[in-house]
Design a protein around this motif. Structure first.
Motif, PDB file in Angstrom:
ATOM      1  N   GLY A 159     -12.063 -51.548  17.934  1.00 58.60           N
ATOM      2  CA  GLY A 159     -11.430 -51.473  16.618  1.00 58.60           C
ATOM      3  C   GLY A 159     -11.084 -52.844  16.079  1.00 58.60           C
ATOM      4  O   GLY A 159     -11.322 -53.148  14.908  1.00 58.60           O
ATOM      5  N   GLY A 160     -10.523 -53.698  16.954  1.00 58.68           N
ATOM      6  CA  GLY A 160     -10.160 -55.044  16.517  1.00 58.68           C
ATOM      7  C   GLY A 160     -11.361 -55.857  16.080  1.00 58.68           C
ATOM      8  O   GLY A 160     -11.302 -56.601  15.095  1.00 58.68           O
ATOM      9  N   ALA A 161     -12.473 -55.729  16.823  1.00 58.99           N
ATOM     10  CA  ALA A 161     -13.690 -56.472  16.465  1.00 58.99           C
ATOM     11  C   ALA A 161     -14.236 -56.005  15.129  1.00 58.99           C
ATOM     12  O   ALA A 161     -14.618 -56.830  14.279  1.00 58.99           O
ATOM     13  CB  ALA A 161     -14.745 -56.292  17.559  1.00 58.99           C
ATOM     14  N   LEU A 162     -14.286 -54.701  14.922  1.00 60.93           N
ATOM     15  CA  LEU A 162     -14.759 -54.180  13.638  1.00 60.93           C
ATOM     16  C   LEU A 162     -13.852 -54.621  12.506  1.00 60.93           C
ATOM     17  O   LEU A 162     -14.312 -54.953  11.404  1.00 60.93           O
ATOM     18  CB  LEU A 162     -14.846 -52.649  13.691  1.00 60.93           C
ATOM     19  N   GLY A 163     -12.539 -54.659  12.782  1.00 60.57           N
ATOM     20  CA  GLY A 163     -11.592 -55.117  11.772  1.00 60.57           C
ATOM     21  C   GLY A 163     -11.794 -56.579  11.428  1.00 60.57           C
ATOM     22  O   GLY A 163     -11.745 -56.974  10.260  1.00 60.57           O
ATOM     23  N   ALA A 164     -12.028 -57.407  12.454  1.00 67.92           N
ATOM     24  CA  ALA A 164     -12.266 -58.839  12.210  1.00 67.92           C
ATOM     25  C   ALA A 164     -13.561 -59.056  11.445  1.00 67.92           C
ATOM     26  O   ALA A 164     -13.631 -59.897  10.539  1.00 67.92           O
ATOM     27  CB  ALA A 164     -12.301 -59.593  13.540  1.00 67.92           C
ATOM     28  N   LEU A 165     -14.601 -58.283  11.793  1.00 76.01           N
ATOM     29  CA  LEU A 165     -15.889 -58.439  11.125  1.00 76.01           C
ATOM     30  C   LEU A 165     -15.833 -58.029   9.661  1.00 76.01           C
ATOM     31  O   LEU A 165     -16.277 -58.774   8.776  1.00 76.01           O
ATOM     32  CB  LEU A 165     -16.959 -57.635  11.869  1.00 76.01           C
ATOM     33  N   TYR A 166     -15.280 -56.834   9.400  1.00 80.59           N
ATOM     34  CA  TYR A 166     -15.277 -56.395   8.004  1.00 80.59           C
ATOM     35  C   TYR A 166     -14.383 -57.300   7.157  1.00 80.59           C
ATOM     36  O   TYR A 166     -14.702 -57.600   5.992  1.00 80.59           O
ATOM     37  CB  TYR A 166     -14.870 -54.920   7.885  1.00 80.59           C
ATOM     38  N   SER A 167     -13.258 -57.763   7.739  1.00 84.55           N
ATOM     39  CA  SER A 167     -12.385 -58.636   6.957  1.00 84.55           C
ATOM     40  C   SER A 167     -13.038 -59.991   6.712  1.00 84.55           C
ATOM     41  O   SER A 167     -12.847 -60.594   5.649  1.00 84.55           O
ATOM     42  CB  SER A 167     -11.036 -58.803   7.666  1.00 84.55           C
ATOM     43  N   GLY A 168     -13.822 -60.465   7.683  1.00 84.94           N
ATOM     44  CA  GLY A 168     -14.525 -61.730   7.493  1.00 84.94           C
ATOM     45  C   GLY A 168     -15.520 -61.668   6.356  1.00 84.94           C
ATOM     46  O   GLY A 168     -15.662 -62.626   5.579  1.00 84.94           O
ATOM     47  N   TYR A 169     -16.218 -60.535   6.237  1.00 90.92           N
ATOM     48  CA  TYR A 169     -17.221 -60.402   5.183  1.00 90.92           C
ATOM     49  C   TYR A 169     -16.609 -60.041   3.828  1.00 90.92           C
ATOM     50  O   TYR A 169     -17.146 -60.392   2.782  1.00 90.92           O
ATOM     51  CB  TYR A 169     -18.253 -59.346   5.579  1.00 90.92           C
ATOM     52  N   SER A 170     -15.471 -59.336   3.844  1.00 88.90           N
ATOM     53  CA  SER A 170     -14.903 -58.890   2.568  1.00 88.90           C
ATOM     54  C   SER A 170     -13.863 -59.859   2.011  1.00 88.90           C
ATOM     55  O   SER A 170     -13.531 -59.782   0.824  1.00 88.90           O
ATOM     56  CB  SER A 170     -14.252 -57.504   2.739  1.00 88.90           C
TER      57      SER A 170
ATOM     58  N   LYS B  69     -13.697 -63.144   1.255  1.00 87.96           N
ATOM     59  CA  LYS B  69     -14.081 -63.998   0.124  1.00 87.96           C
ATOM     60  C   LYS B  69     -14.718 -63.188  -1.001  1.00 87.96           C
ATOM     61  O   LYS B  69     -14.512 -63.479  -2.184  1.00 87.96           O
ATOM     62  CB  LYS B  69     -15.049 -65.079   0.608  1.00 87.96           C
ATOM     63  N   LEU B  70     -15.462 -62.144  -0.624  1.00 85.40           N
ATOM     64  CA  LEU B  70     -16.191 -61.369  -1.623  1.00 85.40           C
ATOM     65  C   LEU B  70     -15.285 -60.447  -2.428  1.00 85.40           C
ATOM     66  O   LEU B  70     -15.396 -60.363  -3.663  1.00 85.40           O
ATOM     67  CB  LEU B  70     -17.281 -60.542  -0.929  1.00 85.40           C
ATOM     68  N   LEU B  71     -14.365 -59.736  -1.732  1.00 82.34           N
ATOM     69  CA  LEU B  71     -13.538 -58.710  -2.375  1.00 82.34           C
ATOM     70  C   LEU B  71     -12.073 -59.081  -2.476  1.00 82.34           C
ATOM     71  O   LEU B  71     -11.323 -58.444  -3.218  1.00 82.34           O
ATOM     72  CB  LEU B  71     -13.693 -57.378  -1.628  1.00 82.34           C
ATOM     73  N   GLY B  72     -11.634 -60.068  -1.698  1.00 83.14           N
ATOM     74  CA  GLY B  72     -10.265 -60.545  -1.801  1.00 83.14           C
ATOM     75  C   GLY B  72      -9.309 -59.930  -0.797  1.00 83.14           C
ATOM     76  O   GLY B  72      -9.588 -58.876  -0.210  1.00 83.14           O
ATOM     77  N   PRO B  73      -8.154 -60.574  -0.582  1.00 80.75           N
ATOM     78  CA  PRO B  73      -7.168 -60.095   0.391  1.00 80.75           C
ATOM     79  C   PRO B  73      -6.624 -58.699   0.090  1.00 80.75           C
ATOM     80  O   PRO B  73      -6.404 -57.907   1.005  1.00 80.75           O
ATOM     81  CB  PRO B  73      -6.062 -61.148   0.305  1.00 80.75           C
ATOM     82  N   GLN B  74      -6.397 -58.393  -1.192  1.00 76.46           N
ATOM     83  CA  GLN B  74      -5.787 -57.107  -1.535  1.00 76.46           C
ATOM     84  C   GLN B  74      -6.688 -55.950  -1.121  1.00 76.46           C
ATOM     85  O   GLN B  74      -6.225 -54.977  -0.512  1.00 76.46           O
ATOM     86  CB  GLN B  74      -5.500 -57.047  -3.032  1.00 76.46           C
ATOM     87  N   PHE B  75      -7.966 -56.039  -1.414  1.00 77.82           N
ATOM     88  CA  PHE B  75      -8.895 -54.973  -1.046  1.00 77.82           C
ATOM     89  C   PHE B  75      -9.057 -54.915   0.475  1.00 77.82           C
ATOM     90  O   PHE B  75      -9.111 -53.827   1.063  1.00 77.82           O
ATOM     91  CB  PHE B  75     -10.253 -55.202  -1.699  1.00 77.82           C
TER      92      PHE B  75
END
Length: 384
Positions: free
Chosen positions: A338-349, A351-357
Motif C-alpha cells: 500500500g505504501g509503495a502504491l501510495g508513493a508511486l501515485y503521489s509521485g506521478y500526480s 506535479k500534474l494534478l497538485g497536492p489537493q487532488f
C-alpha cells in the motif's frame, strides 16, 4: 515468569524508529536536494516500500521455521548498515535505486521478527506492548527535531552520514536484547496452519484495510516535507510539526490499554480510518493555515497510534504461536504494498494534478478502508 526486559526492548524501538524519523520527513527532501523530479522521487521512495512486499514474508517464514528470530534481527540490522553505506560511492538514479532496494530488503527483515520477540517477552500482554513501543515514537521525535535543526545549519549533503550513524545504533541495540520464543497453545497446533487462520472471518478484510490505509499515507510520507517547505514553513518548523504528530502518537500509546479495555479492536480501527480520511483532506487543502496544520498533525494519534496498536493486537489474537512471524510479516508486506502504491501515485500526480487532488485520493482510500471494516465488523462481531 521471567521479568520483562523493558529497557532493552525499548532501546531497540528507540533506535529503529529513529531511522524512520530520518527517512520519512527527509528522504524525499534529500532526493530533491540531489535534483530529482517528483516522479523520480516517488519511485525512489517507493522502492523500500515495495521490498516490504517480499522481504517480510521471506524472513517471517524463515523465522517461524527456524525459531532463530533474534539472529535474523541482528543479521538484518548489520546488513542494513552495510548495504546503505554503498550510498557514499555514487548518487546516480540507478545506483540510489539499488541502494534503496538492498538496504530495505534487510531492514524489513527486522521489525516483524522483533515484534514477535517483544510479545513473547510480554507473555502476550498486548496492553503492555504500547508502553514499550512508545519509545520508538520518542526516537522518531528526537530525530526529526534534531535533523530538522541540523539541516537548517548544515547542508543536506550530511544526510547519508546521519543515516548510517542511526543504523549503527540499531545494530548495537539488537545485541543487547535477550531472546524469547512465543508460547504455542494447544488449540493452535496441528492442522490449523497459517492459511486456515488467514481464512478466519474478517482476517482477509483486515489485511485489505491495512493496504488501503498505508496507500493513503503515500503523499504524507513522500511529499509532506516538500509540501510544507513550498508553503513557506522552515525546515526547523517542519521537523517540529512532524514531532508534534508523534508526540500525539506517544500519548495515544500510553492510553491504548484503557482504550482496549473499553472498545473492541475493530471499533478502534474504524475510527482510525475515518480520522485518516479527514486528516488527508486537511493537509491537501488547508495546510497553509497553521492552526489547521497543527490539528492535522495531532490526528497522527489516530492514523498511526491507534491504527498500529490495534493492528498488532489483531494479528496477535488471530494467529497461533507458530504463525505469529508470518502474520506480522504479512502485515508488514501489505503495508509495504500500500505504501509503495501510495508513493508511486503521489509521485506521478503531485506535479500534474497538485497536492489537493493527491491528498484527496488518499482520503478516498482511507474512507474505503472504513467502509470495509464497518461491513466486516457487522458480520463478525465476535471476532478479534
Amino acid at each position: 515468569m521471567q521479568p520483562i526486559p523493558y529497557w532493552r526492548l525499548s532501546s531497540f524501538y528507540l533506535c529503529y524508529f529513529a531511522l524512520l524519523g530520518a527517512t520519512a520527513p527527509f528522504l524525499a527532501l534529500y532526493f530533491d536536494h540531489l535534483g530529482f523530479s517528483p516522479a523520480r522521487i516517488g519511485e525512489l521512495v517507493a522502492i523500500p516500500m515495495l521490498m516490504r512486499c517480499i522481504a517480510p514474508n521471506l524472513w517471517g517464514w524463515l523465522g517461524d521455521r527456524s525459531g532463530r528470530r533474534l539472529l535474523i534481527v541482528r543479521l538484518g540490522a548489520l546488513c542494513t548498515l552495510a548495504t546503505f553505506s554503498l550510498i557514499f560511492f555514487a548518487k546516480s538514479y540507478a545506483w540510489l535505486a539499488l541502494v534503496m532496494a538492498l538496504h530495505a530488503f534487510f531492514w524489513h527483515a527486522v521489525l516483524p521478527q522483533f515484534e514477535v520477540i517483544t510479545l513473547a517477552h510480554l507473555h502476550g500482554q498486548t496492553s503492555r506492548y504500547s508502553q514499550v513501543r512508545l519509545w520508538g515514537s520518542i526516537g522518531f521525535i528526537l530525530t526529526v527535531v534534531g535533523l530538522g535543526r541540523l539541516f537548517e545549519w548544515l547542508s543536506l549533503d550530511i544526510y547519508p552520514l546521519a543515516m548510517v550513524s542511526i543504523m549503527a545504533g540499531i545494530v548495537i541495540a539488537s545485541l543487547w536484547v535477550p531472546n524469547a520464543q512465543p508460547v504455542e497453545h494447544a488449540e493452535r497446533r496441528g492442522a490449523e496452519g497459517f492459511l486456515k487462520q488467514l481464512a478466519a472471518p474478517g482476517v482477509l478484510a483486515f489485511y485489505i484495510c491495512v493496504a488501503l490505509m498505508q496507500l493513503s499515507h503515500g503523499p504524507y510520507y513522500t511529499f509532506l516535507t516538500l509540501h510544507l517547505e513550498h508553503l513557506g514553513y522552515s525546515r526547523g518548523a517542519i521537523g517540529l510539526l512532524w514531532a508534534l504528530g508523534v508526540v500525539a502518537e506517544v500519548l495515544m500509546f500510553m492510553l491504548m490499554s484503557r482504550i482496549f479495555a473499553r472498545f473492541p479492536v475493530r471499533s478502534v480501527l474504524l475510527v482510525s480510518f475515518l480520522l485518516a480520511s479527514l486528516r488527508w483532506l486537511l493537509l491537501g487543502s488547508l495546510a497553509d493555515i497553521p492552526a489547521v496544520l497543527i490539528l492535522a498533525q495531532l490526528l497522527h494519534a489516530a492514523t498511526f497510534g491507534c491504527f498500529h496498536a490495534a493492528s498488532i493486537a489483531f494479528v496477535q489474537s488471530s494467529f497461533g504461536a507458530r504463525q505469529q512471524g508470518q502474520g506480522q510479516a504479512l502485515y508488514a508486506a501489505l503495508s509495504g504494498t500500500g505504501g509503495a502504491l501510495g508513493a508511486l501515485y503521489s509521485g506521478y500526480s503531485w506535479k500534474l494534478l497538485g497536492p489537493q487532488f493527491t491528498f484527496g485520493m488518499a482520503s478516498v482510500a482511507a474512507l474505503a478502508a472504513a467502509v470495509i471494516i464497518a461491513l466486516r465488523s457487522q458480520q463478525t462481531r465476535n471476532s478479534p
